[in-house]
Design a protein around this motif. Structure first.
Motif, PDB file in Angstrom:
ATOM      1  N   VAL A  37       6.186  -3.387  11.781  1.00  0.00           N
ATOM      2  CA  VAL A  37       6.400  -2.901  10.417  1.00  0.00           C
ATOM      3  C   VAL A  37       5.071  -2.558   9.756  1.00  0.00           C
ATOM      4  O   VAL A  37       4.939  -1.524   9.080  1.00  0.00           O
ATOM      5  N   GLY A  38       4.069  -3.404   9.956  1.00  0.00           N
ATOM      6  CA  GLY A  38       2.754  -3.140   9.375  1.00  0.00           C
ATOM      7  C   GLY A  38       2.153  -1.835   9.871  1.00  0.00           C
ATOM      8  O   GLY A  38       1.614  -1.041   9.093  1.00  0.00           O
ATOM      9  N   VAL A  39       2.255  -1.589  11.177  1.00  0.00           N
ATOM     10  CA  VAL A  39       1.699  -0.363  11.752  1.00  0.00           C
ATOM     11  C   VAL A  39       2.449   0.863  11.249  1.00  0.00           C
ATOM     12  O   VAL A  39       1.846   1.869  10.846  1.00  0.00           O
ATOM     13  N   VAL A  40       3.781   0.812  11.264  1.00  0.00           N
ATOM     14  CA  VAL A  40       4.588   1.974  10.863  1.00  0.00           C
ATOM     15  C   VAL A  40       4.391   2.299   9.385  1.00  0.00           C
ATOM     16  O   VAL A  40       4.186   3.464   9.003  1.00  0.00           O
ATOM     17  N   LEU A  41       4.449   1.284   8.520  1.00  0.00           N
ATOM     18  CA  LEU A  41       4.274   1.525   7.094  1.00  0.00           C
ATOM     19  C   LEU A  41       2.849   1.967   6.769  1.00  0.00           C
ATOM     20  O   LEU A  41       2.626   2.790   5.876  1.00  0.00           O
ATOM     21  N   GLY A  42       1.894   1.438   7.519  1.00  0.00           N
ATOM     22  CA  GLY A  42       0.514   1.892   7.337  1.00  0.00           C
ATOM     23  C   GLY A  42       0.348   3.353   7.702  1.00  0.00           C
ATOM     24  O   GLY A  42      -0.356   4.107   7.013  1.00  0.00           O
ATOM     25  N   ALA A  43       1.020   3.783   8.779  1.00  0.00           N
ATOM     26  CA  ALA A  43       0.972   5.191   9.168  1.00  0.00           C
ATOM     27  C   ALA A  43       1.644   6.077   8.125  1.00  0.00           C
ATOM     28  O   ALA A  43       1.165   7.175   7.813  1.00  0.00           O
ATOM     29  N   ALA A  44       2.754   5.591   7.551  1.00  0.00           N
ATOM     30  CA  ALA A  44       3.435   6.353   6.494  1.00  0.00           C
ATOM     31  C   ALA A  44       2.533   6.513   5.274  1.00  0.00           C
ATOM     32  O   ALA A  44       2.478   7.583   4.653  1.00  0.00           O
ATOM     33  N   SER A  97       0.830  -1.214   0.000  1.00  0.00           N
ATOM     34  CA  SER A  97       0.000   0.000   0.000  1.00  0.00           C
ATOM     35  C   SER A  97       0.859   1.256   0.000  1.00  0.00           C
ATOM     36  O   SER A  97       0.569   2.225  -0.718  1.00  0.00           O
ATOM     37  N   LEU A  98       1.913   1.263   0.803  1.00  0.00           N
ATOM     38  CA  LEU A  98       2.814   2.418   0.847  1.00  0.00           C
ATOM     39  C   LEU A  98       3.492   2.631  -0.502  1.00  0.00           C
ATOM     40  O   LEU A  98       3.594   3.776  -0.986  1.00  0.00           O
ATOM     41  N   ALA A  99       3.950   1.564  -1.127  1.00  0.00           N
ATOM     42  CA  ALA A  99       4.627   1.692  -2.416  1.00  0.00           C
ATOM     43  C   ALA A  99       3.680   2.207  -3.494  1.00  0.00           C
ATOM     44  O   ALA A  99       4.052   3.051  -4.318  1.00  0.00           O
ATOM     45  N   VAL A 100       2.442   1.724  -3.489  1.00  0.00           N
ATOM     46  CA  VAL A 100       1.460   2.211  -4.463  1.00  0.00           C
ATOM     47  C   VAL A 100       1.138   3.680  -4.213  1.00  0.00           C
ATOM     48  O   VAL A 100       1.021   4.478  -5.157  1.00  0.00           O
ATOM     49  N   ALA A 101       1.002   4.058  -2.942  1.00  0.00           N
ATOM     50  CA  ALA A 101       0.744   5.465  -2.608  1.00  0.00           C
ATOM     51  C   ALA A 101       1.888   6.353  -3.084  1.00  0.00           C
ATOM     52  O   ALA A 101       1.670   7.441  -3.645  1.00  0.00           O
ATOM     53  N   LEU A 102       3.127   5.909  -2.882  1.00  0.00           N
ATOM     54  CA  LEU A 102       4.284   6.672  -3.349  1.00  0.00           C
ATOM     55  C   LEU A 102       4.289   6.792  -4.874  1.00  0.00           C
ATOM     56  O   LEU A 102       4.572   7.862  -5.427  1.00  0.00           O
ATOM     57  N   ALA A 103       3.986   5.686  -5.560  1.00  0.00           N
ATOM     58  CA  ALA A 103       3.965   5.708  -7.021  1.00  0.00           C
ATOM     59  C   ALA A 103       2.899   6.662  -7.534  1.00  0.00           C
ATOM     60  O   ALA A 103       3.126   7.422  -8.486  1.00  0.00           O
ATOM     61  N   LEU A 104       1.719   6.641  -6.912  1.00  0.00           N
ATOM     62  CA  LEU A 104       0.654   7.545  -7.332  1.00  0.00           C
ATOM     63  C   LEU A 104       1.022   8.995  -7.074  1.00  0.00           C
ATOM     64  O   LEU A 104       0.734   9.887  -7.885  1.00  0.00           O
ATOM     65  N   MET A 105       1.656   9.265  -5.934  1.00  0.00           N
ATOM     66  CA  MET A 105       2.029  10.640  -5.592  1.00  0.00           C
ATOM     67  C   MET A 105       3.114  11.165  -6.532  1.00  0.00           C
ATOM     68  O   MET A 105       3.061  12.317  -6.977  1.00  0.00           O
ATOM     69  N   LEU A 106       4.078  10.315  -6.862  1.00  0.00           N
ATOM     70  CA  LEU A 106       5.211  10.768  -7.669  1.00  0.00           C
ATOM     71  C   LEU A 106       4.883  10.844  -9.159  1.00  0.00           C
ATOM     72  O   LEU A 106       5.337  11.753  -9.857  1.00  0.00           O
ATOM     73  N   PHE A 107       4.105   9.893  -9.649  1.00  0.00           N
ATOM     74  CA  PHE A 107       3.886   9.800 -11.096  1.00  0.00           C
ATOM     75  C   PHE A 107       2.453  10.081 -11.507  1.00  0.00           C
ATOM     76  O   PHE A 107       2.164  10.125 -12.702  1.00  0.00           O
ATOM     77  N   GLY A 108       1.550  10.230 -10.527  1.00  0.00           N
ATOM     78  CA  GLY A 108       0.158  10.484 -10.875  1.00  0.00           C
ATOM     79  C   GLY A 108      -0.490   9.239 -11.443  1.00  0.00           C
ATOM     80  O   GLY A 108       0.044   8.139 -11.380  1.00  0.00           O
ATOM     81  N   GLY A 109      -1.668   9.422 -12.025  1.00  0.00           N
ATOM     82  CA  GLY A 109      -2.355   8.281 -12.615  1.00  0.00           C
ATOM     83  C   GLY A 109      -3.342   7.661 -11.649  1.00  0.00           C
ATOM     84  O   GLY A 109      -3.591   8.169 -10.561  1.00  0.00           O
ATOM     85  N   SER A 110      -3.889   6.550 -12.051  1.00  0.00           N
ATOM     86  CA  SER A 110      -4.933   5.885 -11.291  1.00  0.00           C
ATOM     87  C   SER A 110      -4.672   4.395 -11.251  1.00  0.00           C
ATOM     88  O   SER A 110      -4.120   3.818 -12.196  1.00  0.00           O
ATOM     89  N   VAL A 111      -5.095   3.767 -10.169  1.00  0.00           N
ATOM     90  CA  VAL A 111      -4.999   2.306 -10.083  1.00  0.00           C
ATOM     91  C   VAL A 111      -5.806   1.644 -11.187  1.00  0.00           C
ATOM     92  O   VAL A 111      -5.479   0.574 -11.677  1.00  0.00           O
ATOM     93  N   THR A 112      -6.883   2.294 -11.608  1.00  0.00           N
ATOM     94  CA  THR A 112      -7.742   1.727 -12.644  1.00  0.00           C
ATOM     95  C   THR A 112      -7.368   2.218 -14.034  1.00  0.00           C
ATOM     96  O   THR A 112      -8.134   2.096 -14.975  1.00  0.00           O
ATOM     97  N   SER A 113      -6.191   2.794 -14.168  1.00  0.00           N
ATOM     98  CA  SER A 113      -5.743   3.281 -15.474  1.00  0.00           C
ATOM     99  C   SER A 113      -5.613   2.122 -16.456  1.00  0.00           C
ATOM    100  O   SER A 113      -5.159   1.042 -16.121  1.00  0.00           O
ATOM    101  N   THR A 114      -6.032   2.369 -17.708  1.00  0.00           N
ATOM    102  CA  THR A 114      -5.919   1.328 -18.721  1.00  0.00           C
ATOM    103  C   THR A 114      -4.587   1.404 -19.449  1.00  0.00           C
ATOM    104  O   THR A 114      -4.298   0.553 -20.280  1.00  0.00           O
ATOM    105  N   GLN A 115      -3.797   2.417 -19.181  1.00  0.00           N
ATOM    106  CA  GLN A 115      -2.505   2.503 -19.829  1.00  0.00           C
ATOM    107  C   GLN A 115      -1.570   1.462 -19.229  1.00  0.00           C
ATOM    108  O   GLN A 115      -1.338   1.440 -18.029  1.00  0.00           O
TER     109      GLN A 115
END
Length: 337
Positions: free
Chosen positions: A158-165, A98-116
């Motif tokens: 780790v789960g709690v800390v990364l979830g908070a991030a 979840s943290l990695a996906v959030a970072l990717a969305l913040m840095l590169f934009g786009g949507s999880v449901t993007s068809t690209q």
């Protein structure tokens, strides 16, 4: 005689799960906005054939593969930690993804449901890397795999800390919240043939390795001292089991998002039917997990058609209800979960 009867029950359960899975796979070809009409006209209509072959079939098969990975990981986690409440996300993989996906969305934009496909591949890769990285962080904090309790506590931390991030990132970039929610709730809507191929390859490798390491789980079930007395190299084998857990979970999460309760409930359902060794339990749990997620995906597509429910929400409701019923039944009999 008793051994042959037990083996017959195991084989019947495995065959039953395969037959039900095949039936649901065929049924899934007719579930969609155009219903069974596309399936019936697929032979003569190229568009209908594309709908069935390129959308419905890989999605339904992908749901089975993701569920099988989670069921396998759940059986390994429960055996490794000797805890029936252990699930595939116990080592922090869900929070890491979840943290990695959030970072990717913040840095590169786009949507999880993007068809690209470029964006989709980026989010899939980020989720997998995040899940595996979280497990590696857990192993670092636990100083290896020698102490199961330390590993368990490190995973929770780790789960709690990364979830908070991840929460901090969504607060700072509120525009990604809706896109991230699609990943957190879980979806099989974007699973294609490439995703099926990846999950099938990872699943086959993890299943073979987990099968080979099943005697370690059998030994651990009898206690740490008993496992050591068998002369097994517990350190190396535990590390290999953690690798199986991380890879199976990471591959499923990367393709479908966070699917709740499948990895936790599948081994319980198998054990409620037959008591067996971990080698057979791992295989049966994979088959059960695949059947559970495929059935949940079909329900999610059918209940409020042409709209869809998030499949992760449906598995949480159904899986949570089953576990509550199981706790009530075992409690009434004076047993544990």
């Amino acid at each position: 005689m008793q051994h042959s009867a037990h083996l017959r029950r195991v084989l019947l359960l495995g065959a039953g799960l395969l037959v039900l899975g095949a039936a649901l796979l065929l049924f899934g070809l007719g579930i969609g906005s155009t219903g069974f009409q596309s399936l019936l006209s697929a032979r003569h209509d190229p568009i209908a054939l594309q709908i069935v072959w390129d959308i419905r079939l890989p999605r339904t098969l992908g749901a089975w593969l993701a569920g099988a990975l989670l069921g396998l990981a759940g059986a390994v986690a429960q055996g490794l930690f000797r805890n029936p409440l252990a699930d595939p996300y116990l080592l922090g993989s869900a929070s890491g993804a979840s943290l990695a996906v959030a970072l990717a969305l913040m840095l590169f934009g786009g949507s999880v449901t993007s068809t690209q496909w470029v964006m989709r591949l980026g989010l899939t890769g980020a989720a997998f890397v995040g899940a595996v990285a979280a497990v590696l962080l857990t192993l670092t904090l636990a100083r290896g795999v020698q102490q199961t309790l330390r590993l368990l506590l490190a995973g929770v931390i780790v789960g709690v800390v990364l979830g908070a991030a991840k929460d901090l990132i969504t607060i700072a970039s509120a525009d990604i919240l809706q896109a991230l929610q699609g990943f957190v709730l879980g979806s099989t809507g974007l699973v294609g043939w490439a995703a099926c191929a990846v999950m099938a390859a990872v699943g086959a490798a993890c299943l073979l390795l987990a099968w080979a390491l099943a005697p370690v789980l059998d030994g651990l079930a009898l206690g740490e001292a008993t496992a050591r007395s068998l002369g097994l190299p517990l350190g190396a084998m535990r590390a290999a089991l953690v690798a199986v857990l991380a890879l199976a979970t990471g591959a499923a999460v990367a393709q479908t998002g966070l699917i709740a309760f499948v990895g936790l409930a599948a081994p319980h359902l198998v054990r409620s039917v037959v008591k067996t060794t971990h080698a057979r339990l791992i295989v049966l749990s994979a088959l059960m997990g695949g059947l559970l997620l495929m059935a949940a995906d079909l329900l999610a597509r059918w209940l409020i058609a042409p709209q869809e429910l998030p499949v992760g929400v449906l598995t949480a409701v159904l899986g949570g209800s089953y576990l509550l019923w199981l706790m009530h039944r075992r409690g009434a009999k004076g047993g544990g979960l």
